[in-house]
Scaffold this active site. Structure first.
Site, PDB file in Angstrom:
ATOM      1  N   TRP A 153      53.108  45.603  37.327  1.00  0.00           N
ATOM      2  CA  TRP A 153      52.726  44.322  37.078  1.00  0.00           C
ATOM      3  C   TRP A 153      50.877  44.642  37.357  1.00  0.00           C
ATOM      4  O   TRP A 153      50.542  45.707  38.128  1.00  0.00           O
ATOM      5  CB  TRP A 153      52.836  43.330  38.529  1.00  0.00           C
ATOM      6  N   ASP A 156      43.680  41.673  37.757  1.00  0.00           N
ATOM      7  CA  ASP A 156      42.377  41.784  37.696  1.00  0.00           C
ATOM      8  C   ASP A 156      42.011  43.168  37.346  1.00  0.00           C
ATOM      9  O   ASP A 156      42.209  44.230  37.968  1.00  0.00           O
ATOM     10  CB  ASP A 156      41.447  41.429  38.692  1.00  0.00           C
ATOM     11  N   GLN A 172      44.075  45.627  39.623  1.00  0.00           N
ATOM     12  CA  GLN A 172      45.065  45.357  40.603  1.00  0.00           C
ATOM     13  C   GLN A 172      46.670  45.574  39.984  1.00  0.00           C
ATOM     14  O   GLN A 172      47.045  45.111  38.908  1.00  0.00           O
ATOM     15  CB  GLN A 172      44.870  43.800  40.693  1.00  0.00           C
ATOM     16  N   PHE A 212      42.575  44.314  47.321  1.00  0.00           N
ATOM     17  CA  PHE A 212      42.201  43.641  46.366  1.00  0.00           C
ATOM     18  C   PHE A 212      40.906  44.002  45.290  1.00  0.00           C
ATOM     19  O   PHE A 212      40.768  45.146  45.764  1.00  0.00           O
ATOM     20  CB  PHE A 212      41.905  42.111  47.049  1.00  0.00           C
ATOM     21  N   ASP A 273      36.460  39.960  46.548  1.00  0.00           N
ATOM     22  CA  ASP A 273      35.825  40.691  45.309  1.00  0.00           C
ATOM     23  C   ASP A 273      34.546  41.155  45.304  1.00  0.00           C
ATOM     24  O   ASP A 273      33.855  40.498  44.262  1.00  0.00           O
ATOM     25  CB  ASP A 273      36.373  39.661  44.311  1.00  0.00           C
ATOM     26  N   GLU A 326      36.342  33.288  42.399  1.00  0.00           N
ATOM     27  CA  GLU A 326      36.856  34.507  42.807  1.00  0.00           C
ATOM     28  C   GLU A 326      35.963  35.481  41.721  1.00  0.00           C
ATOM     29  O   GLU A 326      35.200  35.078  40.969  1.00  0.00           O
ATOM     30  CB  GLU A 326      38.146  34.792  42.329  1.00  0.00           C
TER      31      GLU A 326
HETATM   32  C1  FRU Z   1      41.965  37.111  41.117  1.00  0.00           C
HETATM   33  C2  FRU Z   1      42.422  37.373  42.347  1.00  0.00           C
HETATM   34  C3  FRU Z   1      41.265  38.002  43.298  1.00  0.00           C
HETATM   35  C4  FRU Z   1      42.012  38.611  44.288  1.00  0.00           C
HETATM   36  C5  FRU Z   1      43.046  39.615  43.405  1.00  0.00           C
HETATM   37  C6  FRU Z   1      44.341  39.659  44.132  1.00  0.00           C
HETATM   38  O1  FRU Z   1      42.801  37.116  40.194  1.00  0.00           O
HETATM   39  O2  FRU Z   1      43.038  36.431  43.098  1.00  0.00           O
HETATM   40  O3  FRU Z   1      40.468  37.165  43.737  1.00  0.00           O
HETATM   41  O4  FRU Z   1      41.076  39.996  44.721  1.00  0.00           O
HETATM   42  O5  FRU Z   1      43.317  38.552  42.515  1.00  0.00           O
HETATM   43  O6  FRU Z   1      45.298  40.554  43.392  1.00  0.00           O
END
Ligand code: FRU
Length: 615
Positions: A153, A156, A172, A212, A273, A326
């Site tokens: 998977w 971001d 991510q 994150f 973030d 975010e």
């Molecule tokens: C945005 C988010 C961020 C976070 C990440 C976690 O898509 O929710 O705010 O850091 O994904 O995977």
């Protein structure tokens, strides 16, 4: 062939009856001990680099404590297969060579008996290996020229920076499944923003939590003390709560050492973030942090990237306020290519996007190093502006240190509404094409953000496989064919004068009856994108949709660059003044584009369909 472990053999030879703990069958070098309905120990007795774990997507996660010489070294969450194996994922044992490794597995609490626990197919499937097959199994939908993770998977994009001719892209990543979990920074690098090399994992979860989203910068003057030109990452550690952590790299972002003094920022409410940059005007570091539930962005300053001072907040009551805020970004751009400059604050939010789910809004304004002030419209209001008018454009942020003062961004090409359900399984989600940011002014004085495909993308253009030029079109559709080479992938350019028409309807279609309908309405100055019959749509009720964009033109003329890449369509209109990014899952590649004009004839100045050069 099932292998009987040495322990079972010994027990049988000794005439012992195996009551508990029962040792099940597993691959050689792996010993499975069931301890009860939900708890199993898997002991690694062999010597290999990888432990292969079978996954069943519909099962809940098992929590696996990795015990190394008896201590918990890490905790991972894996949907261990119960009744069938959808695919496997590798766990890297090479980091623990020469040590005793045990997986202490706590299965989801829905088993009724030890028999059910023992019957899980994962126990026979767990095995040691020295290699893992990453060859592409997603031949239908994996894009040809967009970045995707090899497997697992992705959401971001994170921490992008450019250094020594290389574009680094972190993301991510769940290395143990194709749904969101185990957030880790995956890493890819590219010399041309088209061909991506998969690099080893860059930052893994630790005791403060999973990793994150965040950003990277190059510390040219060694302000943080990790060395001149060290790459510094700031990210959110997401454990019981969210806090901000630092990591540094002295090998150009290949490996990172997590700072022992973490966390470097803590707050009493959810914030994440971090996006940082060196402010040349104020000669200090700036950082923007999403105060997620409060719908605002927080602005910090620092002399050394470790000690941060909160200066101000922006956003309460402004722009789109639904969902959570975010993934911020803040940068300065020239207006209309002049010397005048404005600051742009990117603010991703989820849900609350114009077509449901996640989307990227932005504010134009001034930033003095401490405070962001948004420009207002003629009525004194702060208008809500969207960066992309499709459903599949999120978490967009920019590369730091890009060459030639470029402001290059990339987004996650999906939507939180259905990202985990899309019909792929080896990997889930691609990135958008990389895009260059520009500001343009409209007659009412409002400044907007344009997104143009990065110039590197031009190198993808292959042969013109079909075209139209200087053709008048009416109610009867005129069709051009899409390429058979690299089918499912192409670029289409179109210049149409529609001032005498009420709509131009452009339809992508295939023999399976799937279609995507893009309609330009010169009177309303809008473009709509209808994917309700694009192919497979039933995996989530929020997927079928029509998205609509303003076209920012006054004269009924439209110029388009459309990139189709198997399961995505990105439509850039009028030199990037509007963009629509939408996923599509056709049953077979679209093979034709047909055009017709309603309410009067239109002039197709040119349409060209390019094949994509083999990558
Ligand atoms: C945005 C988010 C961020 C976070 C990440 C976690 O898509 O929710 O705010 O850091 O994904 O995977």
């Amino acid at each position: 062939m099932k292998k009987i472990t040495d322990r079972i053999k010994t027990a049988i030879l000794a005439g012992t009856t195996l009551i508990a703990p029962a040792i099940a069958f597993a691959g050689e070098g792996v010993e499975v001990n069931h301890l009860g309905v939900n708890n199993t120990l898997v002991r690694v007795t062999g010597d290999s680099n990888l432990l292969i774990l079978p996954v069943q997507e519909s099962i809940d996660d098992a929590r696996i404590n990795i015990l190394v010489d008896g201590k918990i070294a890490e905790t991972i969450y894996v949907r261990l297969a119960q009744s069938k194996t959808d695919f496997t994922v590798p766990f890297d044992l090479s980091r623990y060579k020469g040590h005793n490794v045990i997986l202490d597995i706590l299965a989801p609490h829905d088993r009724s008996s030890i028999r059910e626990a023992k019957d899980a197919v994962c126990w026979e499937g767990i095995h040691l290996a020295d290699s893992f097959d990453t060859s592409n199994r997603e031949t239908k939908y994996r894009p040809l020229f967009h970045h995707t993770p090899e497997y697992g998977w992705m959401n971001d994009p994170n921490g992008m920076f450019y250094k020594d001719g290389v574009w680094h892209l972190y993301y991510q990543y769940n290395p143990y499944g194709s749904k969101w979990q185990n957030m880790t920074w995956g890493h890819s690098s590219s010399a041309d923003l088209i061909n991506w090399k998969h690099e080893p994992i860059a930052i893994r979860p630790d005791g403060l939590g999973s990793v994150f989203s965040g950003s990277c910068t190059i510390d040219n003057d060694n302000t943080a003390g990790f060395g001149k030109d060290a790459v510094i990452a700031l990210f959110t550690s997401a454990g019981t709560s969210q806090m901000q952590s630092l990591a540094s790299s002295t090998d150009n972002g290949k490996t990172f050492s997590v700072y022992p003094g973490n966390p470097v920022i803590t707050l009493e409410s959810e914030a994440r973030d971090p996006n940082m940059f060196w402010n040349e005007d104020t000669k200090e570091w700036n950082l923007v942090l999403a105060h997620a539930l409060d719908h605002e962005m927080l602005f910090f300053t620092s002399p050394d990237l470790k000690n941060w001072t909160l200066q101000s907040a922006f956003g309460k009551g402004m722009g789109a306020q639904d969902g959570v805020w975010e993934c911020p970004d803040l940068f300065q751009l020239p207006v209309d290519g002049t010397d005048a400059k404005k600051w742009v604050l990117l603010c991703n939010l989820n849900p609350g996007g114009p077509f449901g789910g996640s989307a990227t809004q932005y504010f134009i304004g001034e930033f003095d190093g401490k405070k962001f002030t948004a420009d207002t419209d003629a009525n004194g209001n702060i208008p809500t502006k969207w960066m992309d008018y499709g459903k599949d454009h999120y978490a967009t942020v920019s590369w730091s240190n890009a060459p030639d003062n470029r402001r290059t961004v990339i987004g996650w090409m999906s939507n939180w509404q259905y990202a985990a359900d899309v019909p792929t399984s080896q990997y889930r989600s691609a990135n958008t094409l990389p895009r260059e940011m520009k500001l343009f002014t409209q007659p009412d004085g409002q400044i907007y953000l344009a997104s143009v495909p990065s110039p590197e993308i031009d190198a993808l253009r292959g042969k013109v496989v079909s075209s139209l030029s200087g053709k008048s079109i009416g109610k009867k559709p005129t069709a051009v064919s899409l390429p058979a080479t690299n089918s499912g992938a192409c670029e289409i350019t179109a210049n149409i004068d529609a001032k005498n028409a009420s709509s131009i309807v452009m339809t992508l279609a295939n023999k399976a009856g799937d279609k995507v309908v893009m309609t330009y309405n010169p009177k309303n100055h809008t473009m709509s994108f209808d994917r309700r019959e694009c192919g497979i749509i039933d995996f989530n009720e929020n997927f079928p949709a029509v998205t609509v964009s303003p076209t920012f033109e006054q004269n009924g003329k439209i110029s388009l660059r459309i990139f189709i890449d198997r399961s995505s369509i990105e439509l850039f209109g009028n030199d990037g003044n509007f963009v629509m990014t939408n996923l599509v899952f056709p049953n077979e590649p679209y093979s034709t584009l047909s055009l017709k004009s309603e309410g009067g004839n239109a002039k197709v100045e040119s349409v060209k369909v390019f094949s994509i050069k083999q990558q």
